[in-house]
Design an enzyme around this catalytic site. Structure first.
Site, PDB file in Angstrom:
ATOM      1  N   CYS A   1     -45.585  35.925  15.804  1.00  9.09           N
ATOM      2  CA  CYS A   1     -44.452  36.313  16.674  1.00  9.09           C
ATOM      3  C   CYS A   1     -43.721  34.880  16.576  1.00  9.09           C
ATOM      4  O   CYS A   1     -43.496  34.082  16.618  1.00  9.09           O
ATOM      5  CB  CYS A   1     -44.927  37.537  17.359  1.00  9.09           C
ATOM      6  SG  CYS A   1     -46.381  38.566  17.118  1.00  9.09           S
TER       7      CYS A   1
ATOM      8  N   ASN B   1     -46.589  35.699  22.089  1.00 10.22           N
ATOM      9  CA  ASN B   1     -46.624  34.990  20.601  1.00 10.22           C
ATOM     10  C   ASN B   1     -48.274  34.261  21.021  1.00 10.22           C
ATOM     11  O   ASN B   1     -47.749  32.991  21.963  1.00 10.22           O
ATOM     12  CB  ASN B   1     -45.518  34.164  20.432  1.00 10.22           C
ATOM     13  CG  ASN B   1     -45.926  33.691  18.849  1.00 10.22           C
ATOM     14  OD1 ASN B   1     -46.820  33.867  18.024  1.00 10.22           O
ATOM     15  ND2 ASN B   1     -45.351  32.079  19.430  1.00 10.22           N
ATOM     16  N   GLY B   2     -48.726  34.384  20.268  1.00 12.82           N
ATOM     17  CA  GLY B   2     -50.388  34.577  20.361  1.00 12.82           C
ATOM     18  C   GLY B   2     -51.362  35.060  19.671  1.00 12.82           C
ATOM     19  O   GLY B   2     -51.195  36.304  19.706  1.00 12.82           O
TER      20      GLY B   2
ATOM     21  N   SER C   1     -40.553  27.156   1.841  1.00 13.18           N
ATOM     22  CA  SER C   1     -41.775  25.959   3.228  1.00 13.18           C
ATOM     23  C   SER C   1     -41.361  24.810   2.422  1.00 13.18           C
ATOM     24  O   SER C   1     -41.384  23.547   3.157  1.00 13.18           O
ATOM     25  CB  SER C   1     -42.687  26.521   3.815  1.00 13.18           C
ATOM     26  OG  SER C   1     -42.027  27.851   4.437  1.00 13.18           O
TER      27      SER C   1
ATOM     28  N   ASP D   1     -46.585  23.763  -2.859  1.00 11.04           N
ATOM     29  CA  ASP D   1     -46.494  24.777  -1.532  1.00 11.04           C
ATOM     30  C   ASP D   1     -47.431  24.099  -0.964  1.00 11.04           C
ATOM     31  O   ASP D   1     -47.385  23.467  -0.587  1.00 11.04           O
ATOM     32  CB  ASP D   1     -47.207  25.891  -2.044  1.00 11.04           C
ATOM     33  CG  ASP D   1     -47.016  27.186  -1.651  1.00 11.04           C
ATOM     34  OD1 ASP D   1     -46.555  26.723  -0.376  1.00 11.04           O
ATOM     35  OD2 ASP D   1     -47.453  28.471  -1.474  1.00 11.04           O
ATOM     36  N   ASP D   2     -46.521  24.832   0.565  1.00 13.10           N
ATOM     37  CA  ASP D   2     -46.764  24.545   1.287  1.00 13.10           C
ATOM     38  C   ASP D   2     -48.496  24.518   2.273  1.00 13.10           C
ATOM     39  O   ASP D   2     -49.651  23.660   2.437  1.00 13.10           O
ATOM     40  CB  ASP D   2     -45.967  24.835   2.694  1.00 13.10           C
ATOM     41  CG  ASP D   2     -46.409  26.567   2.554  1.00 13.10           C
ATOM     42  OD1 ASP D   2     -47.637  27.043   2.306  1.00 13.10           O
ATOM     43  OD2 ASP D   2     -44.907  26.671   2.067  1.00 13.10           O
TER      44      ASP D   2
END
Length: 484
Positions: A2, A101-102, A305, A367-368
């Site tokens: 988030c 967030n978390g 990314s 890719d990341d």
């Protein structure tokens, strides 16, 4: 994952909060919300959907006030229903709104504590509702003998919260009539930073998950919120801070640097872009050890990314770099889609291959990370259908072998393609000729190069080591039973 944001302004903050959430949209696309404060009354609007779809004109006009907080969400704990969109609100004590967030890891214990000791009812499965009630409970106790609150009372409430709550939490909350409070868990697992801007009417403050929200709105970055630290900015704009945890230690999430954060963000004084370039160099060394470089015609990033890592890898190995996979920017990030069916549909809508770049060539895709492997498989199939002879697949992150319990949607080992599989078996599963992974020590070095004061990372999804010390098979069994 988030994102949170909070603003103490000198003029209406609704547009500023909206603009900040747009800059943080990459961290969650399921729901969005804003709560503002005006004349000691909260104005709250939240719903499922993207920021641009949630906040229509009438909603924006209803968000009055010179201070407020915001949130964008994708569900980790709890469900994806509208009632679990944030910010949350409780009316006692004083009136509080909260964005988080978390992910908390002792939710059952907290739920029982709140019911037995404070007769507080939790109406959703969201750990953020637990968090706001724990804080409200501690603030109520800390202010029991007073008819007012002050910074010391708030700092005491945060200190007591740290003693009860386990997991990852970066929090921004607002107390009616007082101001905004922000704090991190004692490990600083999830990011949070703050800054200011000077206006004709005075200094304005912003706190946000990533620095891009501050810089994108013209704010000067001051610093990250430290692990265990709480900061308070009252409605007059006065700033104070205090360390509220007993043994704080910075142990940030390694996956933030690989995937979640925007490349133009700074996190713990580390440029995400520079760190990803460095990841590309280390990954190039792994590729050179594994594949005959004469057998690679082009390096192609899987947007977005992985771009910095792929560019630096190609430059380091002196191999042609091609942007041969084109992204439709109106589709959300597939890794944080809530279910496999929506992820699978999204991949085909999200990417398209330029056939002339792939035809009769040996390709190294970068890719990341490779998490579930579903997206990787579809991309490899797409590239082969476009005419590629061989397809190699390089990941800027190590093998994701274990669930992450601190705010990333990896709840089940069986969903992770690298769990109990060799690299050869993974390559076969995604139909690649070979898979190359980043070395975990090299990944850490890519970040420590820019901030050598970071001695440890939460690398639990790679190494299975959980820094809160409360994660075992029983924990995962409870999650599995709850989800079923």
């Amino acid at each position: 994952m988030c994102a949170v944001v909070g603003v103490i302004g000198k003029s209406p903050v609704n547009q500023l909060l909206y603009d900040s959430l747009l800059l943080l949209q990459h961290r969650g696309q399921e729901a969005a919300g804003i709560a503002t404060l005006h004349n000691n009354k909260f104005y709250l609007y939240k719903s499922k959907g993207l920021v641009k779809d949630v906040f229509h004109k009438e909603a924006m006009l209803s968000l009055l006030g010179h201070s407020g907080i915001g949130h964008v969400r994708y569900s980790t704990a709890g469900s994806s229903s509208s009632e679990e969109a944030q910010p949350f609100y409780v009316n006692s004590p004083f009136g509080i709104t909260l964005s988080h967030n978390g992910n908390l890891t002792n939710t059952d214990e907290l739920r029982e504590y709140l019911y037995k000791n404070s007769k507080r009812h939790i109406n959703t499965t969201s750990d953020s509702e637990l968090l706001i009630n724990i804080f409200a409970d501690e603030l109520s106790y800390a202010s029991l003998n007073f008819n007012y609150i002050n910074d010391d009372i708030i700092f005491k409430a945060v200190s007591e919260l740290h003693k009860k709550v386990r997991g990852a939490y970066s929090v921004i909350l607002e107390i009616s009539g007082y101001g905004i409070v922000a704090f991190k868990d004692p490990y600083g697992i999830r990011p949070l930073c703050f800054g200011y801007q000077n206006t004709e009417k005075g200094k304005e403050w912003m706190i946000a998950s990533e620095s891009v929200a501050l810089e994108g709105n013209g704010f000067n970055i001051v610093r990250d919120v430290n692990p265990g630290e709480a900061i308070i900015i009252n409605l007059n704009g006065d700033f104070s801070h205090k360390q509220c945890a007993n043994n704080p230690k910075l142990i940030p999430c390694l996956f933030e640097y690989v995937y979640f954060a925007r490349p133009d963000s700074l996190m713990n004084n580390v440029s995400i872009y520079e760190a990803r370039l460095c990841m590309g160099e280390y990954l190039a060394m792994q590729v050179a050890k594994t594949i005959n470089l004469m057998d690679i015609d082009i390096v192609v990033p899987i947007p977005d990314s992985s771009r910095p890592s792929a560019m630096q890898l190609a430059n380091f190995l002196n191999i042609n770099y091609r942007e041969a996979l084109i992204k439709n920017r109106y589709i959300g990030r597939t890794f944080i889609m809530p279910g496999h069916s929506s992820r699978r549909k999204s991949v085909k809508q999200k990417l398209n291959a330029i056939g002339s770049e792939f035809k009769n060539k040996n390709v190294l895709l970068v890719d990341d990370s490779i998490v579930r492997g579903n997206t990787s498989l579809e991309i490899v199939e797409m590239v082969r259908a476009a005419g590629a002879k061989k397809v190699y697949f390089a990941s800027a992150a190590p093998q994701v072998k274990f669930p992450n319990v601190y705010g990333i949607d990896m709840p089940n080992k069986t969903e992770l393609i690298a769990h109990n599989k060799t690299n050869e078996e993974i390559a076969k599963s995604i139909k690649a000729d070979r898979v190359i992974y980043q070395n975990i020590d090299d990944l850490k070095k890519s970040i420590q190069k820019f901030n050598n004061s970071i001695n440890e990372f939460d690398a639990s999804c790679f190494d299975g080591k959980y820094i809160t010390g409360d994660i075992d098979d029983n924990y995962f069994n409870k999650i599995s039973n709850r989800n079923n």
